[in-house]
Design a protein around this motif. Sequence first.
Motif, PDB file in Angstrom:
ATOM      1  N   GLU A  56     -10.753 -18.142  83.580  1.00 17.93           N
ATOM      2  CA  GLU A  56     -10.293 -16.820  83.992  1.00 17.93           C
ATOM      3  C   GLU A  56      -8.801 -16.703  83.709  1.00 17.93           C
ATOM      4  O   GLU A  56      -8.022 -17.558  84.077  1.00 17.93           O
ATOM      5  CB  GLU A  56     -10.550 -16.605  85.488  1.00 17.93           C
ATOM      6  N   GLY A  85      -7.673 -16.700  80.635  1.00 18.13           N
ATOM      7  CA  GLY A  85      -7.482 -17.257  79.306  1.00 18.13           C
ATOM      8  C   GLY A  85      -6.800 -18.606  79.292  1.00 18.13           C
ATOM      9  O   GLY A  85      -6.534 -19.222  80.309  1.00 18.13           O
ATOM     10  N   SER A 125      -7.642 -15.593  74.824  1.00 20.20           N
ATOM     11  CA  SER A 125      -8.820 -15.298  75.638  1.00 20.20           C
ATOM     12  C   SER A 125      -9.923 -14.726  74.756  1.00 20.20           C
ATOM     13  O   SER A 125      -9.695 -14.354  73.613  1.00 20.20           O
ATOM     14  CB  SER A 125      -8.463 -14.307  76.754  1.00 20.20           C
ATOM     15  N   GLU A 163     -12.550 -11.688  74.599  1.00 18.81           N
ATOM     16  CA  GLU A 163     -12.852 -10.364  75.144  1.00 18.81           C
ATOM     17  C   GLU A 163     -14.016  -9.804  74.338  1.00 18.81           C
ATOM     18  O   GLU A 163     -13.848  -9.430  73.182  1.00 18.81           O
ATOM     19  CB  GLU A 163     -11.623  -9.456  75.071  1.00 18.81           C
ATOM     20  N   ARG A 212      -6.345  -9.948  67.114  1.00 19.46           N
ATOM     21  CA  ARG A 212      -7.763  -9.978  67.468  1.00 19.46           C
ATOM     22  C   ARG A 212      -8.546 -10.515  66.300  1.00 19.46           C
ATOM     23  O   ARG A 212      -8.322 -10.118  65.162  1.00 19.46           O
ATOM     24  CB  ARG A 212      -8.249  -8.580  67.837  1.00 19.46           C
TER      25      ARG A 212
END
Length: 164
Positions: free
Chosen positions: A95, A97, A141, A143, A162
């Motif tokens: 949690e 990252g 992280s 996503e 990303r």
Amino acid sequence: MTSSTPPSASAAWADFLAAEPAFAESVQKRFQQYKHHVLATLRKDGSPRLTGLEVDFRFGELWLGMMPYSRKAQDLQRDPRFAIHANPGPDDEMEGGDVRIGGRAVEVTDPEVIGRFVAEVEPPEPFHLFRVEVGEVVQTSVEGAELVVRSWRPGASVRTQRRR
């Protein structure tokens, strides 16, 4: 003309917090989830040393405290460059990252600063106290289906990449 920040640039934690409050708060929260983290320093021969460490956020600064004459303290006294990796926690959690901070650790010897720190934290004494000068912060992280990498360096905004 645009200016770029040299890789050796660093900032106090308070400067990072002022420049990028949401990102700084999420990084701090991630470090505060667990007590112990992993510190990387450089040995005398230049090879890496990894050791456990607690961090402390206080007085607008990020602090590293360690036992007197510990190898990690001696490493930082000789070469202040470091990286600290937040404890990843249980296998399936992560949690907040994966988070790391790199920079320079400046040993604090001012009796007033040490006294102020001791009054609030009450660490076992004697100890070495280092104030962090942040050079880079990275949070990775997942996503949805994307790997998201957020990074910050002094003098720049948060950069987000990303990847699918």
